[in-house]
Design a protein around this motif. Structure first.
Motif, PDB file in Angstrom:
ATOM      1  N   PRO A  15      -7.805   6.931  -0.260  1.00 59.06           N
ATOM      2  CA  PRO A  15      -7.528   5.280  -0.163  1.00 59.06           C
ATOM      3  C   PRO A  15      -8.307   4.846  -1.059  1.00 59.06           C
ATOM      4  CG  PRO A  15      -6.800   6.446   2.073  1.00 59.06           C
ATOM      5  CD  PRO A  15      -7.778   7.412   1.477  1.00 59.06           C
ATOM      6  N   GLU A  16      -9.747   4.943  -0.631  1.00 63.31           N
ATOM      7  CA  GLU A  16     -10.851   4.423  -1.249  1.00 63.31           C
ATOM      8  C   GLU A  16     -10.716   4.602  -2.931  1.00 63.31           C
ATOM      9  OE1 GLU A  16     -11.017   5.853   1.604  1.00 63.31           O
ATOM     10  OE2 GLU A  16     -11.410   4.373   2.755  1.00 63.31           O
ATOM     11  N   ARG A  17     -10.613   5.811  -3.285  1.00 60.37           N
ATOM     12  CA  ARG A  17     -10.619   6.157  -4.475  1.00 60.37           C
ATOM     13  C   ARG A  17      -9.549   5.599  -5.369  1.00 60.37           C
ATOM     14  NH1 ARG A  17     -11.808  11.719  -2.924  1.00 60.37           N
ATOM     15  NH2 ARG A  17      -9.592  12.294  -3.881  1.00 60.37           N
ATOM     16  N   THR A  18      -8.278   5.390  -4.713  1.00 62.52           N
ATOM     17  CA  THR A  18      -7.253   4.899  -5.256  1.00 62.52           C
ATOM     18  C   THR A  18      -7.397   3.211  -5.514  1.00 62.52           C
ATOM     19  OG1 THR A  18      -5.686   6.310  -3.983  1.00 62.52           O
ATOM     20  CG2 THR A  18      -4.665   4.281  -4.855  1.00 62.52           C
ATOM     21  N   LEU A  19      -8.224   2.917  -4.390  1.00 62.78           N
ATOM     22  CA  LEU A  19      -8.470   1.061  -4.444  1.00 62.78           C
ATOM     23  C   LEU A  19      -9.581   0.994  -5.906  1.00 62.78           C
ATOM     24  CD1 LEU A  19      -8.712  -1.788  -3.552  1.00 62.78           C
ATOM     25  CD2 LEU A  19     -10.619  -0.715  -2.115  1.00 62.78           C
ATOM     26  N   LEU A  20     -10.352   1.891  -5.885  1.00 67.97           N
ATOM     27  CA  LEU A  20     -11.313   1.588  -7.012  1.00 67.97           C
ATOM     28  C   LEU A  20     -10.532   1.913  -8.363  1.00 67.97           C
ATOM     29  CD1 LEU A  20     -14.443   3.486  -5.604  1.00 67.97           C
ATOM     30  CD2 LEU A  20     -14.281   0.940  -6.036  1.00 67.97           C
ATOM     31  N   ALA A  21      -9.715   2.838  -8.560  1.00 70.10           N
ATOM     32  CA  ALA A  21      -8.856   3.019  -9.542  1.00 70.10           C
ATOM     33  C   ALA A  21      -8.021   1.689 -10.076  1.00 70.10           C
ATOM     34  CB  ALA A  21      -8.061   4.226  -9.718  1.00 70.10           C
ATOM     35  N   TRP A  22      -7.420   1.299  -9.071  1.00 69.24           N
ATOM     36  CA  TRP A  22      -6.671   0.165  -9.223  1.00 69.24           C
ATOM     37  C   TRP A  22      -7.561  -1.307  -9.759  1.00 69.24           C
ATOM     38  CZ3 TRP A  22      -1.655  -1.067 -10.120  1.00 69.24           C
ATOM     39  CH2 TRP A  22      -0.643   0.031  -9.591  1.00 69.24           C
ATOM     40  N   ARG A  23      -8.496  -1.161  -9.108  1.00 74.13           N
ATOM     41  CA  ARG A  23      -9.745  -2.245  -9.210  1.00 74.13           C
ATOM     42  C   ARG A  23     -10.127  -2.143 -10.917  1.00 74.13           C
ATOM     43  NH1 ARG A  23     -13.297  -3.376  -4.242  1.00 74.13           N
ATOM     44  NH2 ARG A  23     -11.994  -4.494  -2.994  1.00 74.13           N
ATOM     45  N   ARG A  24     -10.481  -1.027 -11.396  1.00 75.08           N
ATOM     46  CA  ARG A  24     -10.863  -0.803 -12.539  1.00 75.08           C
ATOM     47  C   ARG A  24      -9.732  -1.015 -13.569  1.00 75.08           C
ATOM     48  NH1 ARG A  24     -13.004   4.146 -10.367  1.00 75.08           N
ATOM     49  NH2 ARG A  24     -11.199   5.038 -11.372  1.00 75.08           N
ATOM     50  N   ALA A  58      -2.096 -12.688 -13.675  1.00 71.84           N
ATOM     51  CA  ALA A  58      -1.442 -11.286 -13.200  1.00 71.84           C
ATOM     52  C   ALA A  58      -2.515 -10.269 -12.717  1.00 71.84           C
ATOM     53  CB  ALA A  58      -0.281 -11.029 -14.194  1.00 71.84           C
ATOM     54  N   ALA A  59      -3.343  -9.985 -13.589  1.00 73.36           N
ATOM     55  CA  ALA A  59      -4.338  -9.191 -13.323  1.00 73.36           C
ATOM     56  C   ALA A  59      -5.203  -9.288 -12.028  1.00 73.36           C
ATOM     57  CB  ALA A  59      -5.481  -8.843 -14.489  1.00 73.36           C
ATOM     58  N   ALA A  60      -5.564 -10.635 -12.092  1.00 66.60           N
ATOM     59  CA  ALA A  60      -6.186 -11.019 -10.657  1.00 66.60           C
ATOM     60  C   ALA A  60      -5.217 -10.750  -9.471  1.00 66.60           C
ATOM     61  CB  ALA A  60      -6.483 -12.294 -10.876  1.00 66.60           C
ATOM     62  N   GLY A  61      -4.171 -10.961  -9.707  1.00 69.14           N
ATOM     63  CA  GLY A  61      -3.231 -11.016  -8.638  1.00 69.14           C
ATOM     64  C   GLY A  61      -2.782  -9.361  -8.303  1.00 69.14           C
ATOM     65  N   GLY A  62      -2.920  -8.531  -9.494  1.00 69.85           N
ATOM     66  CA  GLY A  62      -2.862  -6.933  -8.894  1.00 69.85           C
ATOM     67  C   GLY A  62      -4.045  -6.829  -8.336  1.00 69.85           C
ATOM     68  N   TYR A  63      -5.285  -7.137  -8.580  1.00 67.23           N
ATOM     69  CA  TYR A  63      -6.528  -6.862  -8.027  1.00 67.23           C
ATOM     70  C   TYR A  63      -6.689  -7.278  -6.444  1.00 67.23           C
ATOM     71  CZ  TYR A  63     -11.672  -6.677  -7.445  1.00 67.23           C
ATOM     72  OH  TYR A  63     -13.036  -6.296  -7.129  1.00 67.23           O
ATOM     73  N   LEU A  64      -6.097  -8.253  -6.405  1.00 69.46           N
ATOM     74  CA  LEU A  64      -6.139  -8.913  -4.797  1.00 69.46           C
ATOM     75  C   LEU A  64      -5.040  -8.188  -3.949  1.00 69.46           C
ATOM     76  CD1 LEU A  64      -6.492 -12.764  -5.509  1.00 69.46           C
ATOM     77  CD2 LEU A  64      -8.211 -11.175  -4.419  1.00 69.46           C
ATOM     78  N   ARG A  65      -4.017  -7.565  -4.702  1.00 67.06           N
ATOM     79  CA  ARG A  65      -2.633  -6.951  -4.029  1.00 67.06           C
ATOM     80  C   ARG A  65      -3.452  -5.762  -3.618  1.00 67.06           C
ATOM     81  NH1 ARG A  65       0.411  -7.734  -0.293  1.00 67.06           N
ATOM     82  NH2 ARG A  65       2.106  -6.230  -0.631  1.00 67.06           N
ATOM     83  N   ALA A  66      -3.901  -4.835  -4.698  1.00 63.39           N
ATOM     84  CA  ALA A  66      -4.352  -3.672  -4.430  1.00 63.39           C
ATOM     85  C   ALA A  66      -5.466  -3.464  -3.116  1.00 63.39           C
ATOM     86  CB  ALA A  66      -5.427  -3.201  -5.628  1.00 63.39           C
ATOM     87  N   ALA A  67      -6.363  -4.574  -3.193  1.00 63.75           N
ATOM     88  CA  ALA A  67      -7.278  -4.697  -1.930  1.00 63.75           C
ATOM     89  C   ALA A  67      -6.365  -4.886  -0.560  1.00 63.75           C
ATOM     90  CB  ALA A  67      -8.059  -5.598  -1.997  1.00 63.75           C
ATOM     91  N   ARG A  72      -3.964  -2.282   4.137  1.00 60.17           N
ATOM     92  CA  ARG A  72      -2.688  -1.877   5.184  1.00 60.17           C
ATOM     93  C   ARG A  72      -2.724  -0.507   5.274  1.00 60.17           C
ATOM     94  NH1 ARG A  72       1.256  -3.982   1.811  1.00 60.17           N
ATOM     95  NH2 ARG A  72       2.359  -2.526   2.350  1.00 60.17           N
ATOM     96  N   ALA A  73      -2.927   0.266   4.034  1.00 61.35           N
ATOM     97  CA  ALA A  73      -2.791   1.857   4.096  1.00 61.35           C
ATOM     98  C   ALA A  73      -3.909   2.159   5.084  1.00 61.35           C
ATOM     99  CB  ALA A  73      -3.268   2.240   2.557  1.00 61.35           C
ATOM    100  N   HIS A  74      -5.058   1.657   5.138  1.00 58.96           N
ATOM    101  CA  HIS A  74      -6.256   1.964   6.147  1.00 58.96           C
ATOM    102  C   HIS A  74      -5.699   1.799   7.479  1.00 58.96           C
ATOM    103  CE1 HIS A  74      -9.990   3.079   7.480  1.00 58.96           C
ATOM    104  NE2 HIS A  74     -10.263   2.114   8.421  1.00 58.96           N
ATOM    105  N   GLU A  75      -5.238   0.876   8.031  1.00 59.02           N
ATOM    106  CA  GLU A  75      -4.770   0.706   9.131  1.00 59.02           C
ATOM    107  C   GLU A  75      -3.865   1.429   9.556  1.00 59.02           C
ATOM    108  OE1 GLU A  75      -3.881  -3.562   9.046  1.00 59.02           O
ATOM    109  OE2 GLU A  75      -5.673  -4.126   9.042  1.00 59.02           O
ATOM    110  N   GLY A  76      -2.662   1.658   8.482  1.00 58.10           N
ATOM    111  CA  GLY A  76      -1.637   2.480   8.909  1.00 58.10           C
ATOM    112  C   GLY A  76      -1.941   3.929   9.239  1.00 58.10           C
ATOM    113  N   LEU A  77      -2.905   4.650   8.372  1.00 52.04           N
ATOM    114  CA  LEU A  77      -3.349   5.759   8.502  1.00 52.04           C
ATOM    115  C   LEU A  77      -4.264   5.905   9.826  1.00 52.04           C
ATOM    116  CD1 LEU A  77      -4.230   6.512   4.689  1.00 52.04           C
ATOM    117  CD2 LEU A  77      -2.246   7.437   6.190  1.00 52.04           C
ATOM    118  N   THR A  78      -4.983   4.882  10.123  1.00 49.88           N
ATOM    119  CA  THR A  78      -5.770   5.296  11.146  1.00 49.88           C
ATOM    120  C   THR A  78      -5.008   4.852  12.627  1.00 49.88           C
ATOM    121  OG1 THR A  78      -6.681   2.855  11.073  1.00 49.88           O
ATOM    122  CG2 THR A  78      -8.133   4.835  10.320  1.00 49.88           C
ATOM    123  N   GLY A  79      -4.135   3.972  12.410  1.00 45.02           N
ATOM    124  CA  GLY A  79      -3.253   3.748  13.574  1.00 45.02           C
ATOM    125  C   GLY A  79      -1.999   4.556  14.163  1.00 45.02           C
ATOM    126  N   THR A  80      -0.769   4.386  13.019  1.00 46.92           N
ATOM    127  CA  THR A  80       0.305   5.074  13.185  1.00 46.92           C
ATOM    128  C   THR A  80       0.169   6.630  12.632  1.00 46.92           C
ATOM    129  OG1 THR A  80       1.323   4.321  11.522  1.00 46.92           O
ATOM    130  CG2 THR A  80       1.463   3.094  13.446  1.00 46.92           C
TER     131      THR A  80
END
Length: 118
Positions: A15-24, A58-67, A72-80
């Motif tokens: 998930p962390e690598r995916t976040l970094l890829a979206w940010r780039r 739109a790029a800034a919105g994508g950046y924020l949305r990826a974060a 949500r992914a981290h919470e979901g994977l560690t929770g449920t």
């Protein structure tokens, strides 16, 4: 053995690598939008600035949305243990690409019209 919620979910940190890829990707699209304004500004004027601002937004919105998706992914994977899926970041990146394409097309058409004009 359970993973504490403050620690990364898995040892591979996918998930962390995916976040970094979206940010780039979002940063590259924001830069491309700004550069497109620089080149197309002389030819299509204010429309280039509008397309550039929309592209950067739109790029800034994508950046924020990826974060937000990462959180949500981290919470979901560690929770449920389930990975929540949404396509909002992909949609915003697609909009940015379409805006850059529209600006490039307007630039090419504008240059062609200037060269054909006497």
């Amino acid at each position: 053995m359970t993973t504490p919620s403050h620690m990364p979910f898995d040892p591979g940190l996918q998930p962390e690598r995916t976040l970094l890829a979206w940010r780039r990707t979002c940063l590259a699209l924001a830069v491309a939008s700004a550069v497109a304004v620089r080149f197309a500004g002389e030819t299509i004027g204010v429309a280039a600035a509008v397309l550039g601002i929309l592209g950067v937004a739109a790029a800034a919105g994508g950046y924020l949305r990826a974060a937000a998706r990462y959180r949500r992914a981290h919470e979901g994977l560690t929770g449920t243990g389930e990975l929540p899926i949404d396509g909002m970041a992909l949609g915003l990146v697609t909009i940015t690409l379409l805006l850059i394409g529209a600006g490039a097309a307007a630039y090419v058409i504008g240059v062609g019209v200037q060269r054909l004009a006497p």
